[in-house]
Write a protein that holds these residues in place. Structure first.
Motif, PDB file in Angstrom:
ATOM      1  N   GLY A 184     -41.045  62.259  -6.593  1.00 21.35           N
ATOM      2  CA  GLY A 184     -39.629  62.399  -6.926  1.00 21.35           C
ATOM      3  C   GLY A 184     -39.175  61.360  -7.935  1.00 21.35           C
ATOM      4  O   GLY A 184     -38.408  61.656  -8.860  1.00 21.35           O
ATOM      5  N   VAL A 185     -39.665  60.142  -7.772  1.00 16.73           N
ATOM      6  CA  VAL A 185     -39.325  59.069  -8.714  1.00 16.73           C
ATOM      7  C   VAL A 185     -39.847  59.399 -10.105  1.00 16.73           C
ATOM      8  O   VAL A 185     -39.121  59.281 -11.116  1.00 16.73           O
ATOM      9  CB  VAL A 185     -39.911  57.721  -8.239  1.00 16.73           C
ATOM     10  CG1 VAL A 185     -39.742  56.641  -9.304  1.00 16.73           C
ATOM     11  CG2 VAL A 185     -39.247  57.290  -6.944  1.00 16.73           C
ATOM     12  N   LEU A 186     -41.109  59.826 -10.172  1.00 19.29           N
ATOM     13  CA  LEU A 186     -41.715  60.126 -11.472  1.00 19.29           C
ATOM     14  C   LEU A 186     -41.039  61.321 -12.132  1.00 19.29           C
ATOM     15  O   LEU A 186     -40.748  61.291 -13.334  1.00 19.29           O
ATOM     16  CB  LEU A 186     -43.211  60.381 -11.295  1.00 19.29           C
ATOM     17  CG  LEU A 186     -44.025  60.617 -12.573  1.00 19.29           C
ATOM     18  CD1 LEU A 186     -43.799  59.521 -13.592  1.00 19.29           C
ATOM     19  CD2 LEU A 186     -45.507  60.739 -12.234  1.00 19.29           C
ATOM     20  N   GLU A 187     -40.773  62.363 -11.364  1.00 23.12           N
ATOM     21  CA  GLU A 187     -40.056  63.513 -11.921  1.00 23.12           C
ATOM     22  C   GLU A 187     -38.704  63.086 -12.497  1.00 23.12           C
ATOM     23  O   GLU A 187     -38.303  63.534 -13.577  1.00 23.12           O
ATOM     24  CB  GLU A 187     -39.852  64.577 -10.842  1.00 23.12           C
ATOM     25  CG  GLU A 187     -41.104  65.324 -10.453  1.00 23.12           C
ATOM     26  CD  GLU A 187     -40.855  66.309  -9.329  1.00 23.12           C
ATOM     27  OE1 GLU A 187     -39.670  66.523  -8.974  1.00 23.12           O
ATOM     28  OE2 GLU A 187     -41.835  66.869  -8.800  1.00 23.12           O
ATOM     29  N   GLY A 188     -37.999  62.235 -11.757  1.00 21.45           N
ATOM     30  CA  GLY A 188     -36.703  61.764 -12.222  1.00 21.45           C
ATOM     31  C   GLY A 188     -36.795  61.023 -13.543  1.00 21.45           C
ATOM     32  O   GLY A 188     -35.947  61.203 -14.439  1.00 21.45           O
ATOM     33  N   LEU A 189     -37.821  60.192 -13.704  1.00 15.58           N
ATOM     34  CA  LEU A 189     -38.005  59.447 -14.954  1.00 15.58           C
ATOM     35  C   LEU A 189     -38.289  60.386 -16.129  1.00 15.58           C
ATOM     36  O   LEU A 189     -37.759  60.195 -17.232  1.00 15.58           O
ATOM     37  CB  LEU A 189     -39.149  58.447 -14.805  1.00 15.58           C
ATOM     38  CG  LEU A 189     -38.896  57.269 -13.864  1.00 15.58           C
ATOM     39  CD1 LEU A 189     -40.178  56.465 -13.663  1.00 15.58           C
ATOM     40  CD2 LEU A 189     -37.785  56.364 -14.397  1.00 15.58           C
ATOM     41  N   LEU A 190     -39.096  61.411 -15.875  1.00 18.39           N
ATOM     42  CA  LEU A 190     -39.435  62.343 -16.954  1.00 18.39           C
ATOM     43  C   LEU A 190     -38.218  63.185 -17.341  1.00 18.39           C
ATOM     44  O   LEU A 190     -37.971  63.422 -18.533  1.00 18.39           O
ATOM     45  CB  LEU A 190     -40.589  63.244 -16.521  1.00 18.39           C
ATOM     46  CG  LEU A 190     -41.896  62.534 -16.127  1.00 18.39           C
ATOM     47  CD1 LEU A 190     -42.996  63.549 -15.862  1.00 18.39           C
ATOM     48  CD2 LEU A 190     -42.329  61.527 -17.176  1.00 18.39           C
ATOM     49  N   LEU A 191     -37.458  63.630 -16.357  1.00 19.77           N
ATOM     50  CA  LEU A 191     -36.263  64.428 -16.656  1.00 19.77           C
ATOM     51  C   LEU A 191     -35.192  63.579 -17.337  1.00 19.77           C
ATOM     52  O   LEU A 191     -34.428  64.084 -18.176  1.00 19.77           O
ATOM     53  CB  LEU A 191     -35.718  65.051 -15.371  1.00 19.77           C
ATOM     54  CG  LEU A 191     -36.606  66.144 -14.770  1.00 19.77           C
ATOM     55  CD1 LEU A 191     -36.060  66.603 -13.423  1.00 19.77           C
ATOM     56  CD2 LEU A 191     -36.736  67.326 -15.730  1.00 19.77           C
ATOM     57  N   GLU A 192     -35.144  62.303 -17.002  1.00 23.59           N
ATOM     58  CA  GLU A 192     -34.209  61.399 -17.680  1.00 23.59           C
ATOM     59  C   GLU A 192     -34.558  61.304 -19.166  1.00 23.59           C
ATOM     60  O   GLU A 192     -33.668  61.318 -20.023  1.00 23.59           O
ATOM     61  CB  GLU A 192     -34.279  60.024 -17.025  1.00 23.59           C
ATOM     62  CG  GLU A 192     -33.319  58.993 -17.608  1.00 23.59           C
ATOM     63  CD  GLU A 192     -33.442  57.647 -16.914  1.00 23.59           C
ATOM     64  OE1 GLU A 192     -33.209  56.622 -17.580  1.00 23.59           O
ATOM     65  OE2 GLU A 192     -33.778  57.622 -15.710  1.00 23.59           O
ATOM     66  N   ARG A 193     -35.829  61.223 -19.469  1.00 27.87           N
ATOM     67  CA  ARG A 193     -36.267  61.187 -20.873  1.00 27.87           C
ATOM     68  C   ARG A 193     -35.931  62.504 -21.569  1.00 27.87           C
ATOM     69  O   ARG A 193     -35.581  62.524 -22.749  1.00 27.87           O
ATOM     70  CB  ARG A 193     -37.774  60.935 -20.940  1.00 27.87           C
ATOM     71  CG  ARG A 193     -38.181  59.534 -20.530  1.00 27.87           C
ATOM     72  CD  ARG A 193     -37.967  58.552 -21.653  1.00 27.87           C
ATOM     73  NE  ARG A 193     -38.343  57.195 -21.268  1.00 27.87           N
ATOM     74  CZ  ARG A 193     -38.490  56.193 -22.135  1.00 27.87           C
ATOM     75  NH1 ARG A 193     -38.301  56.411 -23.426  1.00 27.87           N
ATOM     76  NH2 ARG A 193     -38.808  54.989 -21.715  1.00 27.87           N
ATOM     77  N   GLN A 194     -36.037  63.608 -20.829  1.00 28.41           N
ATOM     78  CA  GLN A 194     -35.699  64.895 -21.421  1.00 28.41           C
ATOM     79  C   GLN A 194     -34.204  64.976 -21.721  1.00 28.41           C
ATOM     80  O   GLN A 194     -33.798  65.428 -22.802  1.00 28.41           O
ATOM     81  CB  GLN A 194     -36.114  66.034 -20.488  1.00 28.41           C
ATOM     82  CG  GLN A 194     -35.747  67.416 -21.012  1.00 28.41           C
ATOM     83  CD  GLN A 194     -36.398  68.525 -20.225  1.00 28.41           C
ATOM     84  OE1 GLN A 194     -37.526  68.908 -20.496  1.00 28.41           O
ATOM     85  NE2 GLN A 194     -35.690  69.060 -19.242  1.00 28.41           N
TER      86      GLN A 194
END
Length: 281
Positions: A237-247
């Motif tokens: 969940g943390v990693l997904e959040g970081l990637l979506l933040e970059r998107q």
């Protein structure tokens, strides 16, 4: 193009297709897809494809017709297959006209790519990867290690070519630092794929992998990041959040491909990095 609007339209389309997920449902799914692609929300991305809207739609429909559920296909079902290809159109819009590495030697000798091995030896990489095992003894050792310690590392073949654009290395190091700060005690970010040649992409397609063509991997602008393995650490969940933040920031196009997430650098991110390099910032 308004990419947030496009992604919302894709999500709506997938809800409509969700009831037609089996191979026997291909005709119905293709009909829904053909009708919905005429909607205004899809027009800007399709029109921006270097091949033109009609050719982009035809290519997408061919990919749908050829869908086959199998272990190597990262798409869990037909809807996921369609989602991956629709989001990959953003990559094509950005980099479909960029010079691609046609053969493996083209990639190996590309001046715009850097070799990661010297950077790794100097401790300049904050993420992990492993090279593909080509020699039979090394493959045997890895197979034995997987049997004895199946969860020690992600289940991935490794990088065929440990080469990437400098901007990709910068992004991955930033993501790795953010991930380490947000999920302390978790193993470092793990990269499963970087630059590929068209030759390699075709080999992957022949083996049944979801390897789109054209692909930003073949121009050096895409990378794949392990996701599933981090579930055992409670960190997906943390990693997904970081990637979506970059998107959301416009830095990348992020595509959930199941075990891995695909990232493609945006032209805006590339321009910003080039400006920073010029000014020394």
């Amino acid at each position: 193009p308004d990419l947030a609007r496009y992604r919302d339209a894709v999500a709506d389309l997938l809800i409509e297709i969700a009831g037609h997920n089996g191979p026997e449902d291909l005709p119905k799914a293709e009909k829904v897809l053909t009708e919905r692609l005429a909607d205004a929300e899809f027009a800007p991305v399709l029109a921006a494809s270097p091949e033109g809207r009609p050719a982009a739609v035809d290519r997408l429909l061919r990919e749908v017709r050829h869908y086959q559920p199998q272990a190597r296909n990262c798409a869990a079902d037909l809807a996921a297959h369609i989602r991956i290809h629709l989001f990959a159109l953003i990559d094509v819009m950005w980099w479909g006209s960029a010079r691609a590495f046609v053969t493996d030697p083209d990639l190996l000798h590309a001046a715009e790519l850097v070799d990661l091995e010297p950077l790794r030896r100097r401790g300049e990489l904050h993420f992990r990867y492993r090279r593909q095992a080509r020699a039979l003894p090394l493959r045997a050792v890895r197979a034995a290690d997987r049997r004895l310690r199946p969860e020690r590392t992600p289940r991935t073949a490794g990088l065929r070519f440990a080469r990437a654009r400098r901007e990709s290395v910068t992004l991955l190091n930033q993501l790795a630092a953010d991930f380490a700060a947000a999920a302390p005690g978790t193993p470092p970010l793990w990269v499963t794929s970087l630059a590929r040649s068209i030759e390699q992409q075709r080999r992957l397609r022949a083996l049944g992998y979801t390897a789109t063509l054209p692909s930003a991997h073949c121009a050096g602008y895409a990378m794949d990041i392990e996701m599933s393995w981090f579930r055992r650490f409670g960190a997906t969940g943390v990693l997904e959040g970081l990637l979506l933040e970059r998107q959301r920031a416009g830095d990348v196009n992020a595509i959930d491909e199941g075990q891995t997430w695909h990232l493609c650098l945006s032209p805006a991110a590339m321009a910003r990095d080039a400006q920073a390099a010029t000014t020394g910032g």
